[in-house]
Design a protein around this motif. Sequence first.
Motif, PDB file in Angstrom:
ATOM      1  N   LEU B 133       0.951  -1.100   0.019  1.00  0.00           N
ATOM      2  CA  LEU B 133       0.128  -0.035   0.017  1.00  0.00           C
ATOM      3  C   LEU B 133       0.931   1.265   0.008  1.00  0.00           C
ATOM      4  CD1 LEU B 133      -2.527   1.467   0.368  1.00  0.00           C
ATOM      5  CD2 LEU B 133      -2.323   1.087   2.797  1.00  0.00           C
ATOM      6  N   HIS B 134       1.005   1.748  -1.354  1.00  0.00           N
ATOM      7  CA  HIS B 134       1.817   3.043  -1.130  1.00  0.00           C
ATOM      8  C   HIS B 134       0.793   4.155  -0.613  1.00  0.00           C
ATOM      9  CE1 HIS B 134       4.490   1.317  -4.863  1.00  0.00           C
ATOM     10  NE2 HIS B 134       3.849   0.625  -4.557  1.00  0.00           N
ATOM     11  N   ASP B 135       1.290   4.709   0.603  1.00  0.00           N
ATOM     12  CA  ASP B 135       0.445   5.572   1.320  1.00  0.00           C
ATOM     13  C   ASP B 135       1.119   6.852   1.223  1.00  0.00           C
ATOM     14  OD1 ASP B 135      -1.502   6.726   2.719  1.00  0.00           O
ATOM     15  OD2 ASP B 135      -1.345   5.582   4.296  1.00  0.00           O
ATOM     16  N   ASN B 136       0.795   7.989   0.396  1.00  0.00           N
ATOM     17  CA  ASN B 136       1.280   9.219   0.529  1.00  0.00           C
ATOM     18  C   ASN B 136       0.390  10.350   1.130  1.00  0.00           C
ATOM     19  OD1 ASN B 136      -0.443   9.483  -1.731  1.00  0.00           O
ATOM     20  ND2 ASN B 136       1.023   9.853  -3.234  1.00  0.00           N
ATOM     21  N   ARG B 137      -0.875   9.662   1.465  1.00  0.00           N
ATOM     22  CA  ARG B 137      -1.935  10.351   2.252  1.00  0.00           C
ATOM     23  C   ARG B 137      -2.471  11.721   1.376  1.00  0.00           C
ATOM     24  NH1 ARG B 137      -0.178  10.737   8.389  1.00  0.00           N
ATOM     25  NH2 ARG B 137      -2.315  10.431   8.597  1.00  0.00           N
ATOM     26  N   ILE B 138      -2.457  11.373  -0.073  1.00  0.00           N
ATOM     27  CA  ILE B 138      -3.053  12.502  -0.913  1.00  0.00           C
ATOM     28  C   ILE B 138      -3.393  11.865  -2.386  1.00  0.00           C
ATOM     29  CG2 ILE B 138      -0.638  13.478  -1.639  1.00  0.00           C
ATOM     30  CD1 ILE B 138      -3.424  15.669  -0.788  1.00  0.00           C
ATOM     31  N   TYR B 139      -4.157  12.392  -3.025  1.00  0.00           N
ATOM     32  CA  TYR B 139      -4.486  11.968  -4.137  1.00  0.00           C
ATOM     33  C   TYR B 139      -3.414  12.774  -5.085  1.00  0.00           C
ATOM     34  CZ  TYR B 139      -8.740   9.574  -3.233  1.00  0.00           C
ATOM     35  OH  TYR B 139      -9.709   8.842  -2.607  1.00  0.00           O
ATOM     36  N   GLY B 140      -2.334  12.142  -5.931  1.00  0.00           N
ATOM     37  CA  GLY B 140      -1.369  12.785  -6.432  1.00  0.00           C
ATOM     38  C   GLY B 140      -1.691  12.775  -8.001  1.00  0.00           C
ATOM     39  N   LEU B 141      -2.010  11.941  -8.443  1.00  0.00           N
ATOM     40  CA  LEU B 141      -2.168  11.984 -10.048  1.00  0.00           C
ATOM     41  C   LEU B 141      -3.079  12.941 -10.381  1.00  0.00           C
ATOM     42  CD1 LEU B 141      -1.090   9.999 -12.273  1.00  0.00           C
ATOM     43  CD2 LEU B 141      -3.332   8.771 -12.194  1.00  0.00           C
ATOM     44  N   THR B 142      -4.194  13.004  -9.596  1.00  0.00           N
ATOM     45  CA  THR B 142      -5.479  13.912 -10.207  1.00  0.00           C
ATOM     46  C   THR B 142      -4.895  15.493  -9.264  1.00  0.00           C
ATOM     47  OG1 THR B 142      -6.523  12.986  -8.433  1.00  0.00           O
ATOM     48  CG2 THR B 142      -6.881  12.283 -10.429  1.00  0.00           C
ATOM     49  N   LYS B 143      -3.785  15.664  -8.922  1.00  0.00           N
ATOM     50  CA  LYS B 143      -3.264  16.886  -8.502  1.00  0.00           C
ATOM     51  C   LYS B 143      -4.122  17.366  -7.094  1.00  0.00           C
ATOM     52  CE  LYS B 143      -1.551  17.807 -12.996  1.00  0.00           C
ATOM     53  NZ  LYS B 143      -1.713  18.588 -13.893  1.00  0.00           N
ATOM     54  N   LYS B 144      -3.664  16.662  -6.104  1.00  0.00           N
ATOM     55  CA  LYS B 144      -4.057  17.171  -4.623  1.00  0.00           C
ATOM     56  C   LYS B 144      -5.569  17.224  -4.365  1.00  0.00           C
ATOM     57  CE  LYS B 144      -2.243  20.098  -1.184  1.00  0.00           C
ATOM     58  NZ  LYS B 144      -1.390  21.409  -0.899  1.00  0.00           N
ATOM     59  N   TYR B 202       7.690 -11.325   1.461  1.00  0.00           N
ATOM     60  CA  TYR B 202       7.873 -12.277   0.328  1.00  0.00           C
ATOM     61  C   TYR B 202       7.716 -13.608   0.853  1.00  0.00           C
ATOM     62  CZ  TYR B 202       9.558 -14.994  -3.670  1.00  0.00           C
ATOM     63  OH  TYR B 202       9.819 -16.067  -4.518  1.00  0.00           O
ATOM     64  N   HIS B 203       8.505 -13.873   1.873  1.00  0.00           N
ATOM     65  CA  HIS B 203       8.574 -15.122   2.590  1.00  0.00           C
ATOM     66  C   HIS B 203       7.298 -15.768   3.203  1.00  0.00           C
ATOM     67  CE1 HIS B 203      12.614 -15.986   1.052  1.00  0.00           C
ATOM     68  NE2 HIS B 203      12.802 -14.887   1.450  1.00  0.00           N
ATOM     69  N   HIS B 204       6.515 -14.847   3.410  1.00  0.00           N
ATOM     70  CA  HIS B 204       5.113 -15.098   4.102  1.00  0.00           C
ATOM     71  C   HIS B 204       4.054 -15.953   3.374  1.00  0.00           C
ATOM     72  CE1 HIS B 204       1.813 -15.126   6.511  1.00  0.00           C
ATOM     73  NE2 HIS B 204       1.127 -14.523   5.930  1.00  0.00           N
ATOM     74  N   LYS B 205       3.749 -17.125   3.919  1.00  0.00           N
ATOM     75  CA  LYS B 205       2.466 -17.689   3.294  1.00  0.00           C
ATOM     76  C   LYS B 205       1.408 -17.301   3.506  1.00  0.00           C
ATOM     77  CE  LYS B 205       1.161 -22.546   2.161  1.00  0.00           C
ATOM     78  NZ  LYS B 205      -0.155 -22.274   2.342  1.00  0.00           N
ATOM     79  N   GLY B 206       0.731 -16.478   2.563  1.00  0.00           N
ATOM     80  CA  GLY B 206      -0.334 -15.840   2.967  1.00  0.00           C
ATOM     81  C   GLY B 206      -0.511 -14.327   2.521  1.00  0.00           C
ATOM     82  N   LEU B 207      -1.517 -13.580   2.692  1.00  0.00           N
ATOM     83  CA  LEU B 207      -1.466 -12.198   2.356  1.00  0.00           C
ATOM     84  C   LEU B 207      -0.504 -11.540   3.093  1.00  0.00           C
ATOM     85  CD1 LEU B 207      -4.155 -10.353   0.465  1.00  0.00           C
ATOM     86  CD2 LEU B 207      -3.178  -9.284   2.281  1.00  0.00           C
ATOM     87  N   ALA B 208       0.585 -10.918   2.501  1.00  0.00           N
ATOM     88  CA  ALA B 208       1.218  -9.971   3.525  1.00  0.00           C
ATOM     89  C   ALA B 208       0.919  -8.546   2.893  1.00  0.00           C
ATOM     90  CB  ALA B 208       2.724 -10.155   2.852  1.00  0.00           C
ATOM     91  N   PHE B 209       0.499  -7.877   4.013  1.00  0.00           N
ATOM     92  CA  PHE B 209       0.116  -6.469   3.820  1.00  0.00           C
ATOM     93  C   PHE B 209       1.121  -5.463   4.302  1.00  0.00           C
ATOM     94  CE2 PHE B 209      -2.336  -2.447   5.149  1.00  0.00           C
ATOM     95  CZ  PHE B 209      -2.875  -2.141   4.061  1.00  0.00           C
ATOM     96  N   VAL B 210       1.715  -4.917   3.584  1.00  0.00           N
ATOM     97  CA  VAL B 210       2.739  -3.892   3.829  1.00  0.00           C
ATOM     98  C   VAL B 210       2.240  -2.292   3.766  1.00  0.00           C
ATOM     99  CG1 VAL B 210       5.195  -3.113   3.630  1.00  0.00           C
ATOM    100  CG2 VAL B 210       4.671  -5.475   3.367  1.00  0.00           C
ATOM    101  N   ARG B 211       2.234  -1.696   4.563  1.00  0.00           N
ATOM    102  CA  ARG B 211       1.703  -0.221   4.414  1.00  0.00           C
ATOM    103  C   ARG B 211       3.259   0.571   4.350  1.00  0.00           C
ATOM    104  NH1 ARG B 211      -0.180   4.147   8.373  1.00  0.00           N
ATOM    105  NH2 ARG B 211      -1.138   5.967   7.117  1.00  0.00           N
ATOM    106  N   ILE B 212       3.296   1.361   3.083  1.00  0.00           N
ATOM    107  CA  ILE B 212       4.564   2.034   2.958  1.00  0.00           C
ATOM    108  C   ILE B 212       4.445   3.657   2.979  1.00  0.00           C
ATOM    109  CG2 ILE B 212       6.711   2.241   1.767  1.00  0.00           C
ATOM    110  CD1 ILE B 212       5.867  -0.306   0.323  1.00  0.00           C
ATOM    111  N   LEU B 213       4.647   4.051   3.928  1.00  0.00           N
ATOM    112  CA  LEU B 213       4.576   5.796   4.039  1.00  0.00           C
ATOM    113  C   LEU B 213       5.477   6.033   3.033  1.00  0.00           C
ATOM    114  CD1 LEU B 213       4.181   6.278   7.955  1.00  0.00           C
ATOM    115  CD2 LEU B 213       2.375   6.270   6.223  1.00  0.00           C
ATOM    116  N   GLN B 214       5.081   7.198   2.251  1.00  0.00           N
ATOM    117  CA  GLN B 214       5.542   7.416   1.161  1.00  0.00           C
ATOM    118  C   GLN B 214       5.477   8.875   0.879  1.00  0.00           C
ATOM    119  OE1 GLN B 214       3.728   6.167  -2.117  1.00  0.00           O
ATOM    120  NE2 GLN B 214       4.668   7.543  -3.250  1.00  0.00           N
TER     121      GLN B 214
END
Lengths: 700, 329
Positions: B133-144, B202-214
């Motif tokens: 989850l690329h979480d930059n906490r804003i809609y960037g593509l549509t300009k803020k 990647y080594h987890h067997k199952g859904l690995a949910f990684v939130r990445i603050l960006q």
Amino acid sequence: MQVAHLDELAFHLIGRRAGESLGAVAGRSLLPVALAPYRDIAALRHDFPLLLAPGRPAQSLAAAVDAASAGADDRFAGQARHLEKALRRLAAEHGEISLDEAFRLAAAQADNAAGDAEGMADSLARLRAALPASAVLADCTRGLAGRLLAHEWEEARHVRAGRLAALIGSLARRLDDILKADYAASSEALTAERLCASMGAAQQDDFDFDTMARLLARVPRKGGLGERRKQRISGLLDVLRRQRFVAISGSAAEPYGFVFDSAAVALEAWQTRRPEALALARALAMARLEANGDYDEARHDALFAAGSASAPLNAPGMQAVLRDFPDYLVLLDGTELAAQAPVVLQAFGAGLPFKVLARHDDLLESTAPVPTFAVDPLAMTALSLGEVFVMQAGASQLAALGPDLRAGLAGRGPALYTVFSGAGPETGGLSPYLVSAAAVESRAFPSFVYDPQAGTAWAERFRLAGNPQPEAPWAEHTLEWQDAAFHRQSVRQDFTAVEFLALDARMAGELAGIAPQAWNDAQVSPGEMLAAPATEGRVPALPMADAEGQVHRVVAGAALLAAARGCQARWKLLQALGGAGAARPAAEALVAAPAPAPEPEPAPAPAAAEAPAAEARDPDVSWLDTPRCSSCGECLNINAKMFVYDANGQATLADPAAGSFRQMVEAAEGCPVAAIHPGKPLDAKESGLEDLLKRAEALR
Amino acid sequence: MNDFTDPTECLLRLHDEQFALEDYQGGVPRWCAGCGDNAILSAVQRLCRDENLRPEKTVFVSGIGCSSRFPHYMKTYGLHGIHGRALPLAEGIRMTRPDLDVFVNTGDGDCCSIGAAHWIHAIRYNMRMVVMLHDNRIYGLTKKQASPTSPIGLKSNTTPRGSWLDALNPLTVTLGVQNVSFVAQAVDWIPEQLYAILQAAYHHKGLAFVRILQRCTEWLPKLFDEAVRDPAHVQLLHHERGLSISPALAKIYPNRLEHDPRDINRAREIASETDPIPVGILYHNPDVPCYEDLRHHGLGQHTPERIRAGLEAEFDKFTIHPHTAAAAE
């Protein structure tokens, strides 16, 4: 502060037993309170008895039962625990008992205990099947150290002997084949009756062996072994077959014994066997050359001439072979130590493969006027030799120190095991396990391991292994008890050498019980007395429990305190040697404490793994903190020669001279994670430098 | 991640290829200067190389948004899906092609707004994949414009007087869903930990949910400034069952916390923290069953014949047969 009553003070200082408040302790079966809960040690799960089974290292019964019941159903696990307790009791009663016998007795007990026997027979069989077949249960008794060491020594020897025997066997076979092949081509083997015998009975009528012999005799013989080589090979075979260092199946020679109870006898045996050992080593080196056809008379005859016995030892691979020769195991009793010590040290000094156990049953050398701890004539001297493996431990620690014990046996050099058995004459039937544990806890007999194979520096070789709370002057315990009003009380209790000495019946004269009405605050614990610089007006009093668990307060004489001071001093010395004590906490604090937060300036401290000398980095030299780079590529957009990506796709500063200082500063300003440190300009004539330097300064 | 029961697979494995970073680098990223997505891309490419993932056996699935351009920059298979549907697409791939390694790149809008329903159920299905989850906490593509994870009071083009609502916390939401098995938080400005977390995921067997603050350098350039500049605002999680912290990193980040990833209650507490930002594995339970293991799945389920037969059957429902039609008249 309250001052001690005169009666206790007088007893403490001069041993005068007067007044109504003081009573004798002899015959009341008092134990220091810290040990009281363990009075019946066989009822409690601990790391004894040990399970000694051929072909595997010693293991505690508890661990073996845990392994057997891992993943099993609850009923089996519960019943296995129950059986384990029965086995532990049996081992405590017998000292040493075979596992089969113990299981038989345990089964009989289980049968007698009617009622909850459902599935017990099944669990019993399952547990028996999970434990090794021909094992012995050994409890912590006087002989345990010897028994355990002999077991582990035998395991180590067995592996090496197997290797050596395989080598001797294979070389002997190959030499034998050479002789046989030569014989098969000789005129003796080609006579008609020999040919007939070699063919077997079934074909006797099909061939004319006389004709065959005549024809074969006409074929000229090429090569052959030559008389000298044949003699040499049969000589070698003779040596290999008559050796007595390892047992080889089918060999008539009775192997030597390598376990001794006297160092002098062992040393003599080593000396008398030495020529034989050298001859065997020499024969092995020659046999290897012969078997490979590499023996060159012109070269090797002189090398292996009888006079130069040491030469073959330098042949390639010979050192590995010599390492497989058996070690000598010497099991010594504490009473013989003084007499045997010179011989042992002689063997150690010469680096002979002697593994010596020095067992102490009684730590006290004398009891009056002041109890004195016996000084071991061996351990400290052996330490000073530098290349001797030394392990000192209480018998109770041996289970836990198993890996260290085996490390000493696995090494080829000499090794000394100094063990306190805890089975002294005057401990009133207390379990040796408890007594030896008490000796270790109180630092009266601290344990340590010195392993010369572990490294080159003293710190790597010497460890205070097996001591509880090694930073403290003695072990501390928290005690819980119930006071007269049935309230739970808890108190920190030191376990000093005074407490250890209080176990000894010979010290009864130095102890006097204090009547409860005479208890006061001037009676302080021995630990407090030992730690305090000034002790006027106070007496050491230790709480002791009787068989019913009732706590008594007992005043200790000055002699006990003096003995404890001696222990304390020796322990401090060991702590200093082991890097513990005053030096250790400081070192640990450095490791454990969080690194100091960086200065409030924006640029954090550089990473240490990439640049070990990070602190010493010159602020005038530009650099890039690669591990922090988030790969945005901005710096590469500015100058792709100055900045390049490394194998992980993170930027590095490839060549600061590949661009201007302006580019460097711009890249640093643009770096979103501030990983670029511009330093000082390389070219002092660059235009606009003043402004750039100001901007660079802001980035620091 | 692959199971090598297929003979072709086994043959291919005989060619034990070694890949370089370039083997995974697709087009030149068109993200803004200094965008945090670059760090994620770099870490993922490193992961692919270090795990020696075969490009033709790896697939990146995304929805819509800046982050969802990710598959274009990977020289593997990729699927730039429709808005909010990255997870169901990835689940479909997982079900039919269990031999592929599946990665999902989704943004805070794609996952937490339009795709929120899929997100909840993907967690519950627990199919093996890495979700970033690329979480930059804003809609960037549509300009803020404000996104569900925008901080309260944020002025944007849709909230000119400041946003009214508290930000959604994707970590606590995920940790509240049944069958959750792996939750971690990374930040783009600590590449070492980002890589380590993705590797564990990647080594987890199952859904690995990684939130990445960006960081979004274009529309919210100051949002994470404090945390980037002052290491005290980041708390690194470590444990023997989780990640360890290298001495170099330990030197920079004094704020560390030992946290057992098996402890979900403590994980929920930590997930609620916003300052300092917890970085590391919050929760990891390898024993949660995966949906694909519970259901019939795999190669050979969808042969061309079967697909054709299925389609024919569907078409037949709408076919008008001339004779039967005539007979009816």
